[in-house]
Design an enzyme around this catalytic site. Structure first.
Site, PDB file in Angstrom:
ATOM      1  N   GLU A  85       0.826  -1.194   0.000  1.00 58.49           N
ATOM      2  CA  GLU A  85       0.000   0.000   0.000  1.00 58.49           C
ATOM      3  C   GLU A  85       0.869   1.257   0.000  1.00 58.49           C
ATOM      4  O   GLU A  85       1.933   1.290   0.597  1.00 58.49           O
ATOM      5  CB  GLU A  85      -0.922   0.010   1.226  1.00 58.49           C
ATOM      6  CG  GLU A  85      -2.005  -1.029   1.117  1.00 58.49           C
ATOM      7  CD  GLU A  85      -2.963  -1.015   2.290  1.00 58.49           C
ATOM      8  OE1 GLU A  85      -4.166  -0.951   2.045  1.00 58.49           O
ATOM      9  OE2 GLU A  85      -2.499  -1.047   3.441  1.00 58.49           O
ATOM     10  N   CYS A  99       3.689   8.683   0.824  1.00 60.14           N
ATOM     11  CA  CYS A  99       4.198   7.821   1.886  1.00 60.14           C
ATOM     12  C   CYS A  99       4.513   6.457   1.266  1.00 60.14           C
ATOM     13  O   CYS A  99       3.605   5.725   0.888  1.00 60.14           O
ATOM     14  CB  CYS A  99       3.119   7.727   2.971  1.00 60.14           C
ATOM     15  SG  CYS A  99       3.619   6.802   4.408  1.00 60.14           S
ATOM     16  N   CYS A 106       6.684  -6.459   7.447  1.00 62.36           N
ATOM     17  CA  CYS A 106       7.811  -5.905   8.201  1.00 62.36           C
ATOM     18  C   CYS A 106       8.299  -6.977   9.161  1.00 62.36           C
ATOM     19  O   CYS A 106       7.498  -7.642   9.818  1.00 62.36           O
ATOM     20  CB  CYS A 106       7.357  -4.664   8.981  1.00 62.36           C
ATOM     21  SG  CYS A 106       8.703  -3.846   9.884  1.00 62.36           S
ATOM     22  N   CYS A 110       6.597  -4.224  16.205  1.00 68.43           N
ATOM     23  CA  CYS A 110       6.110  -3.180  17.112  1.00 68.43           C
ATOM     24  C   CYS A 110       4.648  -3.490  17.442  1.00 68.43           C
ATOM     25  O   CYS A 110       3.839  -3.761  16.545  1.00 68.43           O
ATOM     26  CB  CYS A 110       6.246  -1.806  16.463  1.00 68.43           C
ATOM     27  SG  CYS A 110       7.957  -1.419  16.016  1.00 68.43           S
ATOM     28  N   CYS A 113       1.501  -1.599  15.735  1.00 69.42           N
ATOM     29  CA  CYS A 113       1.503  -1.338  14.295  1.00 69.42           C
ATOM     30  C   CYS A 113       0.896  -2.501  13.525  1.00 69.42           C
ATOM     31  O   CYS A 113       1.260  -3.659  13.744  1.00 69.42           O
ATOM     32  CB  CYS A 113       2.936  -1.100  13.824  1.00 69.42           C
ATOM     33  SG  CYS A 113       3.070  -0.801  12.051  1.00 69.42           S
ATOM     34  N   GLY A 151       6.999  -1.420   6.296  1.00 67.97           N
ATOM     35  CA  GLY A 151       8.377  -1.886   6.326  1.00 67.97           C
ATOM     36  C   GLY A 151       9.335  -0.958   7.043  1.00 67.97           C
ATOM     37  O   GLY A 151       8.996   0.168   7.384  1.00 67.97           O
ATOM     38  N   CYS A 321      -1.066   6.350   9.729  1.00 70.65           N
ATOM     39  CA  CYS A 321       0.152   5.711  10.241  1.00 70.65           C
ATOM     40  C   CYS A 321      -0.179   4.410  10.949  1.00 70.65           C
ATOM     41  O   CYS A 321      -1.058   4.363  11.803  1.00 70.65           O
ATOM     42  CB  CYS A 321       0.845   6.586  11.280  1.00 70.65           C
ATOM     43  SG  CYS A 321       1.315   8.186  10.693  1.00 70.65           S
TER      44      CYS A 321
HETATM   45  N1  SAH Z   1       9.533   1.210  10.224  1.00 73.55           N
HETATM   46  C1  SAH Z   1       9.677   2.635  10.094  1.00 73.55           C
HETATM   47  C2  SAH Z   1       8.836   3.185   8.966  1.00 73.55           C
HETATM   48  C3  SAH Z   1       7.330   3.077   9.196  1.00 73.55           C
HETATM   49  S1  SAH Z   1       6.813   4.655   9.696  1.00 73.55           S
HETATM   50  C4  SAH Z   1       9.363   3.311  11.418  1.00 73.55           C
HETATM   51  O1  SAH Z   1       8.801   2.640  12.276  1.00 73.55           O
HETATM   52  O2  SAH Z   1       9.704   4.471  11.602  1.00 73.55           O
HETATM   53  C5  SAH Z   1       5.273   4.414  10.358  1.00 73.55           C
HETATM   54  C6  SAH Z   1       5.058   5.321  11.566  1.00 73.55           C
HETATM   55  O3  SAH Z   1       3.747   5.105  12.085  1.00 73.55           O
HETATM   56  C7  SAH Z   1       6.016   4.982  12.676  1.00 73.55           C
HETATM   57  O4  SAH Z   1       6.388   6.121  13.387  1.00 73.55           O
HETATM   58  C8  SAH Z   1       5.158   4.083  13.538  1.00 73.55           C
HETATM   59  O5  SAH Z   1       5.641   3.993  14.819  1.00 73.55           O
HETATM   60  C9  SAH Z   1       3.834   4.787  13.445  1.00 73.55           C
HETATM   61  N2  SAH Z   1       2.708   3.909  13.811  1.00 73.55           N
HETATM   62  C10 SAH Z   1       2.672   2.574  13.770  1.00 73.55           C
HETATM   63  N3  SAH Z   1       1.471   2.118  14.179  1.00 73.55           N
HETATM   64  C11 SAH Z   1       0.739   3.208  14.483  1.00 73.55           C
HETATM   65  C12 SAH Z   1      -0.599   3.378  14.930  1.00 73.55           C
HETATM   66  N4  SAH Z   1      -1.407   2.341  15.119  1.00 73.55           N
HETATM   67  N5  SAH Z   1      -1.035   4.648  15.123  1.00 73.55           N
HETATM   68  C13 SAH Z   1      -0.236   5.696  14.888  1.00 73.55           C
HETATM   69  N6  SAH Z   1       1.031   5.596  14.441  1.00 73.55           N
HETATM   70  C14 SAH Z   1       1.514   4.352  14.250  1.00 73.55           C
END
Ligand code: SAH
Length: 330
Positions: A85, A99, A106, A110, A113, A151, A321
Site C-alpha cells: 500500500e 508515503c 515488516c 512493534c 503497528c 516496512g 500511520c
Molecule cells: N519502520 C519505520 C517506517 C514506518 S513509519 C518506522 O517505524 O519508523 C510508520 C510510523 O507510524 C512509525 O512512526 C510508527 O511507529 C507509526 N505507527 C505505527 N502504528 C501506528 C498506529 N497504530 N497509530 C499511529 N502511528 C503508528
C-alpha cells in the site's frame, strides 16, 4: 521505472538502440507519462517494441481508495503477487506528500503497528519503490516523499537509496525526502555517510528502555541510548533537525512523567517531536485523550523541546500511520 531499468537497458541493446534512449524513456516516466505511447521523441516502431517487451510499471493497480480529506491510498500488486500500500496526502498549500512502502510486511514486531502483524515477505526493489511514487506522479502533484509506509526502510537501505537517487527527476529533492526508522543504527550511520541530504525521522515512542523494549522489541537489539547517539552523529554531519515520532498510547506512554523522561533524553537543538494520535489497529491499545496529548506537548515545550501534534489523515480508509496492512489482500 515506471520500467525495470535493467530490462530496459538490455532490451534497447538487443534492439540496437543508442544508450541515450534509456535516458529519454526515464525522463518521460519521471515527468508522469502514462506509457510509451506518449514518448513522442521516440520512433513509433520503438515505442511499439518497448510496449511489447518491457512492462511500463513493475506494479499493477489493485484498488484505489479516496478519503474524505482527499488522501489517496492505493493497493498495488507485485509480479509475484504480493500486495503493498502507498498513500498520497494532499495539502491545501499545494504540497503532495507520498508515503512509500519499502518492504512487503515488516520483520519487526512493534506491538501497536498493523504492518508488524503481517508476515514479512521480502524487500521491495528500487523499481518497485520508485513505481509507487510514479503512480501518484501520473495523477497529482508530488513534492515530498516520506518512507513511512510498510516496512523498515533501513533494513532495505540499498534499494531505498537507489530509488531516492532518482526522486529529484520526479521533482522531489533530497531535502524533501525523509526516511523514518525504528532506530536501526547501521542504517542511520550509512545515511549520514551518503551525499544525499535526506532527512531522518526516528520512531521513538518511549524514553524508558524497558517500556520501549516492551512496545518495540527491536529496542533489545538497538537500545535507545545507542540510537540517540547515532542520531547525534547524524546531526553532527548533516546539521538538520531530526523528527521524533511518538505515538500516544492511552495509559502506556502518555503521562506527564513520560514527557519529562522524553525531554530529559532529547537535545532540543537536534530533535523536534511530532506526537501521533494512535490510529486503531487490532491491538490492545487505546488512543490517548485529546487533553492528555495536549498536556504532553505542553510539558515538552516547558522543557524547551519543540513539539507538534500530527494531524491524522486518511483514517477512514485505514491509510493512517500504522494502519497499512494490505487488509484487502488477506
Ligand atoms: N519502520 C519505520 C517506517 C514506518 S513509519 C518506522 O517505524 O519508523 C510508520 C510510523 O507510524 C512509525 O512512526 C510508527 O511507529 C507509526 N505507527 C505505527 N502504528 C501506528 C498506529 N497504530 N497509530 C499511529 N502511528 C503508528
Amino acid at each position: 521505472m515506471g520500467v525495470d531499468l535493467a530490462l530496459l537497458d538490455s532490451t534497447l541493446a538487443d534492439l540496437g538502440q543508442p544508450a541515450f534512449r534509456a535516458r529519454q524513456v526515464w525522463a518521460w516516466a519521471a515527468r508522469g507519462a502514462a506509457g510509451y505511447h506518449e514518448m513522442t521523441d521516440l520512433p513509433a516502431s520503438l515505442r511499439d517494441a518497448l510496449t511489447e517487451r518491457v512492462p511500463f510499471s513493475t506494479l499493477e493497480v489493485e484498488r484505489e481508495t479516496r478519503s474524505q480529506d482527499g488522501t489517496l491510498k492505493v493497493l498495488l500488486r507485485t509480479h509475484d503477487d504480493r500486495k503493498i500500500e502507498t498513500v498520497l496526502m494532499r495539502y491545501k498549500d499545494g504540497r503532495g506528500s507520498v508515503c512509500l512502502s519499502s518492504q512487503v510486511g515488516c520483520p519487526l514486531t512493534c506491538s501497536f503497528c498493523a504492518t508488524g502483524k503481517m508476515k514479512f515477505a521480502r524487500n521491495l526493489t528500487a523499481g518497485e519503490i520508485l513505481d509507487q511514487a510514479l503512480y501518484f506522479k501520473r495523477r497529482s502533484t508530488v513534492t515530498n516523499v516520506i518512507f513511512m509506509g510498510m516496512g523498515e526502510p533501513m533494513m532495505n537501505l540499498d534499494n531505498v537509496l537507489a530509488a531516492s537517487e532518482r526522486l529529484p527527476d520526479l521533482g522531489v529533492t533530497h531535502r524533501r525526502t525523509a526516511i523514518s526508522t525504528v532506530g536501526w543504527i547501521p542504517g542511520i550511520d550509512r545515511l549520514a555517510a551518503t551525499d544525499m541530504p535526506i532527512r531522518l525521522a526516528l520512531s521513538l515512542h518511549a524514553a524508558d528502555e524497558d517500556l520501549r523494549s516492551r512496545i518495540m522489541p527491536v529496542n533489545d537489539r538497538y537500545p535507545l541510548a545507542d540510537v540517540l547517539a547515532a542520531c547525534e552523529r547524524f546531526y553532527a554531519v548533516r546539521k538538520r533537525q531530526i523528527f521524533v515520532e511518538y505515538v500516544m498510547l492511552g495509559g502506556v506512554n502518555d503521562q506527564v512523567q513520560h514527557a519529562d523522561e522524553l525531554a530529559a533524553v532529547l537535545d532540543p537543538k537536534i530533535f523536534k517531536v511530532n506526537l501521533i494520535p494512535y490510529n486503531p489497529t487490532d491491538s490492545v491499545y487505546d488512543g490517548s485523550e485529546r487533553e492528555t496529548i495536549a498536556a504532553f506537548r505542553d510539558t515538552l515545550e516547558a522543557h524547551g523541546v519543540r513539539a507538534t501534534i500530527r494531524l491524522t489523515r486518511g483514517q477512514d480508509i485505514d491509510a493512517a500511520c500504522g494502519q497499512l496492512a494490505a487488509k484487502a489482500a488477506a
